[in-house]
Design an enzyme around this catalytic site. Structure first.
Site, PDB file in Angstrom:
ATOM      1  N   LYS A  64     -11.751  20.430 -17.227  1.00 16.14           N
ATOM      2  CA  LYS A  64     -11.594  21.585 -16.329  1.00 16.14           C
ATOM      3  C   LYS A  64     -10.161  21.681 -15.790  1.00 16.14           C
ATOM      4  O   LYS A  64      -9.561  22.756 -15.782  1.00 16.14           O
ATOM      5  CB  LYS A  64     -12.568  21.415 -15.164  1.00 16.14           C
ATOM      6  CG  LYS A  64     -12.491  22.501 -14.141  1.00 16.14           C
ATOM      7  CD  LYS A  64     -13.320  22.187 -12.907  1.00 16.14           C
ATOM      8  CE  LYS A  64     -12.584  21.250 -11.988  1.00 16.14           C
ATOM      9  NZ  LYS A  64     -13.173  21.106 -10.666  1.00 16.14           N
ATOM     10  N   CYS A  69     -13.752  16.479 -14.542  1.00 17.32           N
ATOM     11  CA  CYS A  69     -12.379  16.685 -14.052  1.00 17.32           C
ATOM     12  C   CYS A  69     -11.386  17.065 -15.150  1.00 17.32           C
ATOM     13  O   CYS A  69     -10.850  18.172 -15.148  1.00 17.32           O
ATOM     14  CB  CYS A  69     -11.898  15.437 -13.335  1.00 17.32           C
ATOM     15  SG  CYS A  69     -12.958  14.992 -11.974  1.00 17.32           S
TER      16      CYS A  69
HETATM   17  C1  UGA Z   1     -10.257  11.385 -13.314  1.00 16.01           C
HETATM   18  C2  UGA Z   1      -8.972  10.692 -12.839  1.00 16.01           C
HETATM   19  O1  UGA Z   1      -8.824   9.434 -13.517  1.00 16.01           O
HETATM   20  C3  UGA Z   1      -8.987  10.468 -11.335  1.00 16.01           C
HETATM   21  O2  UGA Z   1      -7.750   9.918 -10.905  1.00 16.01           O
HETATM   22  C4  UGA Z   1      -9.220  11.822 -10.645  1.00 16.01           C
HETATM   23  O3  UGA Z   1      -9.279  11.674  -9.225  1.00 16.01           O
HETATM   24  C5  UGA Z   1     -10.517  12.417 -11.142  1.00 16.01           C
HETATM   25  O4  UGA Z   1     -10.450  12.594 -12.566  1.00 16.01           O
HETATM   26  C6  UGA Z   1     -10.722  13.761 -10.475  1.00 16.01           C
HETATM   27  O5  UGA Z   1      -9.949  14.672 -10.722  1.00 16.01           O
HETATM   28  O6  UGA Z   1     -11.579  13.872  -9.587  1.00 16.01           O
HETATM   29  P1  UGA Z   1     -12.773  10.569 -13.829  1.00 16.01           P
HETATM   30  O7  UGA Z   1     -12.967  11.927 -14.415  1.00 16.01           O
HETATM   31  O8  UGA Z   1     -13.777  10.043 -12.866  1.00 16.01           O
HETATM   32  O9  UGA Z   1     -11.357  10.485 -13.058  1.00 16.01           O
HETATM   33  O10 UGA Z   1     -12.718   9.521 -15.032  1.00 16.01           O
HETATM   34  P2  UGA Z   1     -11.588   8.769 -15.886  1.00 16.01           P
HETATM   35  O11 UGA Z   1     -11.752   7.313 -15.683  1.00 16.01           O
HETATM   36  O12 UGA Z   1     -10.256   9.322 -15.658  1.00 16.01           O
HETATM   37  O13 UGA Z   1     -12.058   9.116 -17.385  1.00 16.01           O
HETATM   38  C7  UGA Z   1     -12.062  10.447 -17.879  1.00 16.01           C
HETATM   39  C8  UGA Z   1     -12.431  10.480 -19.341  1.00 16.01           C
HETATM   40  O14 UGA Z   1     -11.399   9.910 -20.141  1.00 16.01           O
HETATM   41  C9  UGA Z   1     -13.703   9.707 -19.693  1.00 16.01           C
HETATM   42  O15 UGA Z   1     -14.463  10.465 -20.612  1.00 16.01           O
HETATM   43  C10 UGA Z   1     -13.182   8.436 -20.343  1.00 16.01           C
HETATM   44  O16 UGA Z   1     -14.092   7.901 -21.270  1.00 16.01           O
HETATM   45  C11 UGA Z   1     -11.929   8.955 -21.046  1.00 16.01           C
HETATM   46  N1  UGA Z   1     -10.891   7.925 -21.284  1.00 16.01           N
HETATM   47  C12 UGA Z   1     -10.286   7.306 -20.236  1.00 16.01           C
HETATM   48  C13 UGA Z   1     -10.505   7.645 -22.580  1.00 16.01           C
HETATM   49  O17 UGA Z   1     -11.029   8.214 -23.566  1.00 16.01           O
HETATM   50  N2  UGA Z   1      -9.515   6.713 -22.791  1.00 16.01           N
HETATM   51  C14 UGA Z   1      -8.896   6.080 -21.764  1.00 16.01           C
HETATM   52  O18 UGA Z   1      -8.003   5.251 -22.036  1.00 16.01           O
HETATM   53  C15 UGA Z   1      -9.294   6.374 -20.456  1.00 16.01           C
END
Ligand code: UGA
Length: 432
Positions: free
Chosen positions: A266, A263
């Site tokens: 992209k 997500c």
């Molecule tokens: C993200 C959004 O959080 C959702 O709200 C959204 O619906 C989704 O994309 C989407 O567009 O479908 P997701 O990609 O499943 O969700 O995962 P996240 O929990 O947001 O994490 C994304 C990335 O950020 C991961 O690689 C995670 O390790 C990293 N991250 C997250 C960090 O490096 N630091 C943080 O504090 C939080």
């Protein structure tokens, strides 16, 4: 009492399958459609193609209770359902834009089958103004089709998708008719969540703007982490202090090796791209991307500096998925790090609780371990690349004894630096 509705979800990937299942769980009758016949057959047989906590039980329960079914026929689904959700992939293209051909193809196919009033809802993440094009496409192929097109972005996170869907912070839909608004309210009534109704374009923008803002928070704290390293401050204390201000919030201020997944990378590129097409250079987001890329490079640099030469060094890796609680390895920073280490001659052995099968074809030179602790065998360095909570409680003292040298690089600040140093590791985290 809510009237239950007949719903179709076209596309049975992460978003489609979880959304369809949760709709069935609250009582709607749901048909999930996918053009991959093998996937449909395996779902019909009760096999779930993805790992998502709680999903398998819910799918089985709702199939058994007759509210959830799977088909490869859009025609059957459109005939049986008042509302058709589009939840197909919108993959990235090399120029940063997204490939909307699946959305367009589904819109055309839906058009062919519409005989009476239908609400067509876009759930796929798309650039602003896509809904308008979906409506135009349906009208082009079926000028008399009585339809309303709605944008209903999804905010679920992989790894906690079922919970996010069942207990959402908010539900957003962009809509232009009262009739479709009433239908959408009826669908979401059982979720008892705040509903925000907007115009079509605003709903589409909310999704890109929200994801980009979350990515910006991550890059912001990662930039602060670099300053912390240079100054001797501790990024976790800084994040705590910043996050205690309710206007900022502590969430998404975890420094690490950068964001990945299907997500954020992209969506940020797509938002930059559509902004440019609309006449605005979103340079702030370009910087977010740059910081994210550099974060991984800075991590690799620390490993190179400690090991001096990577060729023939044995490196144990904990984590391949793009984040914890998922088997998804798409655009995983962990995979990129492993690839880079292998390309520089290192011998990598990795373990991931759920992601190894999907990772294997992406990192052909990487050995997969049967147990997490086995990655330590004869290792010159140990890396934590994914924030799986089970990595917090591994037998690190015993693992250290199996290593050749006690270097530990924690790319997710998952472990307690004091404790690890107490065990004799040379511990390096991010931002402290
Ligand atoms: C993200 C959004 O959080 C959702 O709200 C959204 O619906 C989704 O994309 C989407 O567009 O479908 P997701 O990609 O499943 O969700 O995962 P996240 O929990 O947001 O994490 C994304 C990335 O950020 C991961 O690689 C995670 O390790 C990293 N991250 C997250 C960090 O490096 N630091 C943080 O504090 C939080």
């Amino acid at each position: 009492m809510t009237a239950l509705m007949n719903l179709a979800i076209v596309g049975s990937g992460y978003v489609g399958l979880v959304t369809g299942t949760c709709f069935a769980e609250v009582g709607h009758h749901v048909i999930c459609v996918d053009n991959d016949l093998k996937k449909v057959k395996s779902l019909q047989a009760g096999h779930i193609p993805i790992y998502e906590p709680g999903l398998e039980e819910l799918v089985k329960k709702n199939v058994a209770e007759g509210r959830l079914s799977f088909t490869a026929s859009i025609g059957d689904a459109v005939a049986a359902s008042k509302v058709i959700f589009i939840a197909v992939p919108t993959p990235p293209q090399p120029d940063g834009s997204v490939d909307l051909s699946f959305v367009e193809g589904v819109a055309r196919e839906i058009a062919m089958h519409i005989k009476e009033y239908r609400v067509v809802v876009d759930k796929s993440t798309v650039p602003v103004k896509t809904g308008e094009k979906v409506a135009q496409t349906i009208k082009r192929y079926n000028p008399d089709a009585p339809i309303d097109v709605v944008s209903n972005p999804e905010f679920l996170r992989e790894g906690s998708a079922v919970d996010d869907l069942m207990k959402p912070d908010r539900i957003v839909f962009g809509v232009s008719s009262d009739k479709a608004t009433a239908v959408m309210r009826e669908i979401y009534e059982p979720f008892k969540a705040p509903i925000l109704v907007t115009d079509l374009n605003s709903a589409e923008l909310i999704k890109h703007a929200a994801n980009s803002f979350l990515a910006l928070k991550i890059s912001y704290i990662n930039a602060v982490a670099a300053i912390c390293e240079a100054s001797g401050a501790n990024v976790e204390r800084v994040a705590e202090g910043m996050g205690a201000d309710h206007r900022i919030g502590r969430a998404f201020l975890n420094a690490g090796i950068g964001y990945g997944g299907s997500c954020f990378p992209k969506d940020i590129s797509a938002f930059i791209r559509i902004s440019r097409e609309l006449g605005y250079e979103f340079t702030l987001l370009e910087e977010v991307e740059k910081i994210n890329f550099n974060q991984k490079e800075r991590f690799l640099k620390k490993i190179r500096e400690s090991l001096w030469v990577l060729r023939a060094k044995k490196i144990g890796v904990l984590g391949l998925a793009f984040k914890g609680n998922t088997d998804d390895v798409r655009s995983s920073v962990a995979i990129e790090v492993v690839k880079q280490l292998i390309s520089e001659g290192a011998e990598v052995t990795a373990y991931d609780p759920k992601g190894m099968e999907k990772a294997l074809p992406l990192v052909p030179g990487c050995k997969m371990a049967g147990k997490a602790e086995d990655v330590a065998d004869g290792a010159d360095a140990l890396l934590v690349l994914t924030e799986w909570s089970e990595f917090k409680t591994l037998p690190y003292a015993a693992m250290k004894k199996r290593m050749l040298s006690p270097l530990l690089f924690d790319g997710r600040n998952l472990l307690d630096p004091q404790e690890m140093r107490g065990l004799g590791f040379t511990y390096t985290g991010v931002g402290h």
